[in-house]
Motif scaffolding. Structure first.
Motif, short mmCIF file in Angstrom:
data_model
loop_
_atom_site.label_atom_id
_atom_site.label_comp_id
_atom_site.label_asym_id
_atom_site.label_seq_id
_atom_site.Cartn_x
_atom_site.Cartn_y
_atom_site.Cartn_z
N VAL A 1 0.80 -1.22 0.00
CA VAL A 1 0.00 0.00 0.00
C VAL A 1 0.84 1.27 0.00
O VAL A 1 0.29 2.38 0.05
N TRP A 2 2.16 1.15 -0.08
CA TRP A 2 3.03 2.30 -0.28
C TRP A 2 3.60 2.28 -1.70
O TRP A 2 3.44 3.23 -2.45
N GLY A 3 4.21 1.18 -2.07
CA GLY A 3 4.83 1.09 -3.39
C GLY A 3 3.84 1.11 -4.54
O GLY A 3 4.19 1.52 -5.65
N MET A 4 2.59 0.67 -4.29
CA MET A 4 1.60 0.62 -5.37
C MET A 4 1.18 2.02 -5.82
O MET A 4 0.46 2.15 -6.83
N TYR A 5 1.61 3.06 -5.12
CA TYR A 5 1.30 4.44 -5.51
C TYR A 5 2.50 5.15 -6.13
O TYR A 5 2.41 6.34 -6.44
N ALA A 6 3.62 4.45 -6.32
CA ALA A 6 4.84 5.09 -6.80
C ALA A 6 4.77 5.36 -8.30
O ALA A 6 4.66 4.44 -9.11
N ILE A 7 4.83 6.63 -8.68
CA ILE A 7 4.78 7.04 -10.08
C ILE A 7 5.90 8.05 -10.35
O ILE A 7 6.48 8.61 -9.42
#
Length: 658
Positions: A515-521
């Motif tokens: 739930v942290w890395g899945m927002y990395a853009i």
């Protein structure tokens, strides 16, 4: 008692209506719970940190939510089988109730199967909004449905086996035992069974005898937000997601100046010699489709294949940040990118009750400054309401598939391939009178991952997935776009902003599937003439782009935005998201999690990217939680009171007694 007598009594007891009813309910409980667990089995990349024992524990705990759905769907069956009338054995009414039993429970199981596929793309359960939006968009085409059926045929086979099994159970649990007229206790026994079963059904529907019925948030009592989907079945999520209204909060004193940017002057990362350049700058905001940091070599050099050689070189010449999306879907991304509105509701802003609210957006301010504003997307005009929302956000013109005018470059699913459409965009910008501000939304790196037939991949692409191939194709399309734009007279005086709508759904590394890395853009500003090339480790979220763009372009207007100005040294890094009924907030050091009332997660993502060490019992972060709660309060209250635009904020300020 003789053996034959005992055998006859046992046979009569096992064929009693209430016993056959229990058989049916147990069969559906097993079927629904197994179909719910398929979300876990077919999406293991999202639950990599779960041990097998823990996953089984969550499977059985999830039956509490399964029972709630089963009792609601099978209330007609319960009443029929326990009804105190000897006519329940008649063939016609039994056939009707059997049909209802198979149909209603079959639909519930089908929704679980459908969500097994959707979860792969969204990272969360589908809710009621999903169906409403499909009805208003053109995404549910026969071509897409056919592609899904082709790619996930094995799930259809399994679903058919489930239905056949339920049909077999139905046949073996029909009421066949003749009811003796002389049996005086039969009707009283049915009455007792009806009362008992209705009471048990009511308790199971509520999820127990606690004060409040269970909801989606109940799942967090058993596990962390990332694993909560394993407990919840799709019909339960749909039933519990109908309320999209926000609640006003008054935990802190009202701050009418919060998120009002009065000074957007840049004091870092800008070439001072060009600060007072009288020539208005142009803007090109490039929104890549579903390409997160995991796929980009600049951010993630250990990815198994080099998919973005051009983008890597471009970012090396840009001002880059540790980008984070405030969304997980396209409908949530556009409000965040174009209007600095994060997605902190059970539904997207566009589909919410607050969709008609006025809001501030950077393109509105640029349009007032005389800019020619254009939103470009190669999809069908009107798809997902992109044209309407972009127009409200200040983009006066919309260039889509209709304006492109050549369906020989149509991918057959979503729109014009990125390669030819980006060339069209570059040439279209060259025909505009300046200054201009354009947002270009790419689309090719999207399921079902199609590229032009004549596109040539490198030899090593044999082992690439379909998604990886479209990422490489999109990178080549960007390369060709910049090669064309570089020859245009407007190129040197243009700010290019590169980002994504949300991160990729296909993960290969565990640090990007939580739930942290899945927002990395990616978040990057490319303007060699004015902005220094530098890799800034600070967090930058999508809602920061609005004020940052105006600051970089020296448009020192007053703007209402939930984000910060990245070119201001006084601004503090922040990231906020809403996932599985959980608010997340990060100040660059700690990531905290809360349901808005109770805190249950504290992590250090810089040193613990897998989020395996919850510090909630060893560390207190009251200041960060206060920032989160203040943010949510401002968001809720301003949404409810329609105070998302600077003029409305000013009116509110003027109405305060001095």
């Amino acid at each position: 008692m003789r053996y034959q007598t005992r055998k006859k009594i046992r046979k009569e007891w096992l064929s009693a209506p209430v016993v056959l009813l229990i058989y049916r309910l147990l069969a559906i409980l097993v079927a629904l719970s197994i179909s719910r667990w398929l979300v876990y089995l077919f999406n293991l990349q999202f639950f990599h940190q779960l041990s097998l024992g823990e996953s089984f524990r969550l499977y059985f705990l999830g039956m509490r939510f399964d029972l709630s759905v089963i009792m609601a769907l099978n209330l007609p069956l319960i009443i029929y089988y326990c009804f105190p009338s000897r006519k329940i054995i008649n063939k016609v009414p039994q056939s009707i109730i059997d049909l209802i039993y198979i149909a209603t429970n079959g639909v519930a199981i089908f929704l679980n199967f459908m969500d097994t596929v959707c979860f792969h793309f969204f990272g969360k359960h589908i809710t009621l909004e999903f169906f409403g939006q499909l009805g208003r968009s053109e995404e549910l085409s026969l071509g897409i449905i056919g592609q899904v059926v082709f790619d996930f045929w094995y799930l259809i086979v399994i679903f058919v086996l489930f239905i056949l099994t339920i049909d077999v159970v139905t046949r073996f649990t029909r009421l066949r035992q003749p009811i003796k007229e002389a049996e005086p206790i039969w009707i009283p026994r049915q009455c007792v069974s009806l009362v008992v079963m209705l009471l048990l059904a009511f308790v199971a529907w509520r999820g127990g005898l606690q004060a409040e019925p269970i909801g989606m948030d109940t799942a967090r009592r058993y596990t962390d937000p990332q694993n909560a989907p394993i407990l919840l079945n799709t019909p339960f999520c749909i039933a519990k997601s109908s309320d999209t209204q926000l609640t006003e909060r008054h935990q802190f004193p009202e701050d009418t100046t919060a998120f009002v940017h009065n000074n957007l002057k840049a004091n870092r990362f800008i070439n001072d010699t060009l600060q007072n350049d009288s020539l208005p700058a142009n803007l090109v905001l490039i929104i890549m489709k579903s390409v997160g940091q995991e796929m980009i070599g600049y951010y993630n050099p250990v990815h198994r294949y080099p998919l973005t050689p051009f983008l890597d070189s471009l970012l090396a010449q840009s001002l880059t940040f540790d980008g984070r999306s405030n969304s997980r879907r396209s409908l949530e991304a556009l409000p965040a990118l174009l209007a600095s509105l994060p997605s902190l509701m059970n539904t997207s802003f566009i589909a919410s009750p607050y969709a008609e609210n006025d809001f501030d957006a950077f393109a509105q301010h640029l349009q007032k400054q005389g800019y020619n504003t254009i939103f470009m997307h190669g999809g069908d005009n009107g798809i997902m309401g992109y044209d309407d929302f972009s127009h409200r956000a200040g983009f006066k013109n919309y260039f889509g598939r209709t304006e492109y005018g050549d369906d020989s470059d149509y991918d057959g699913r979503w729109g014009i391939y990125d390669g030819p459409f980006l060339q069209y965009a570059a040439k279209a910008l060259n025909r505009l009178h300046g200054p201009f501000a354009s947002a270009i939304y790419m689309l090719s790196s999207r399921y079902p991952y199609k590229v032009p037939n004549d596109f040539v991949f490198p030899e090593e692409s044999y082992y690439w997935t379909g998604f990886e191939k479209t990422v490489y194709y999109s990178d080549c399309a960007l390369r060709d776009f910049f090669a064309t734009a570089e020859r245009m007279p407007w190129y040197r005086n243009t700010l290019f902003v590169i980002t994504s709508d949300f991160s990729n759904n296909e993960h290969f590394q565990p640090e990007y599937s939580n739930v942290w890395g899945m927002y990395a853009i990616p978040v990057a500003f490319f303007w060699p003439e004015k902005i220094e090339a530098r890799r800034c480790p600070e967090t930058a979220q999508q809602i920061d782009l609005g004020p940052s763009i105006l600051s970089a372009m020296n448009v020192n207007d007053t703007l209402f935005a939930f984000g910060r100005n990245l070119f201001d040294t006084l601004s503090e890094p922040a990231f906020i998201s809403y996932y599985n009924l959980t608010y997340q907030y990060c100040d660059g050091r700690y990531l905290v999690q809360s349901d808005g009332e109770m805190s249950f997660g504290i992590y250090k993502p810089q040193t613990d990217p897998l989020l395996t060490d919850n510090l909630i019992d060893r560390l207190q972060c009251p200041d960060i939680f206060e920032k989160l709660y203040r943010f949510v309060q401002e968001y809720n209250n301003r949404m409810i009171l329609n105070q998302l635009k600077i003029e409305k904020v000013r009116i509110e300020n003027d109405s305060i007694p001095q």
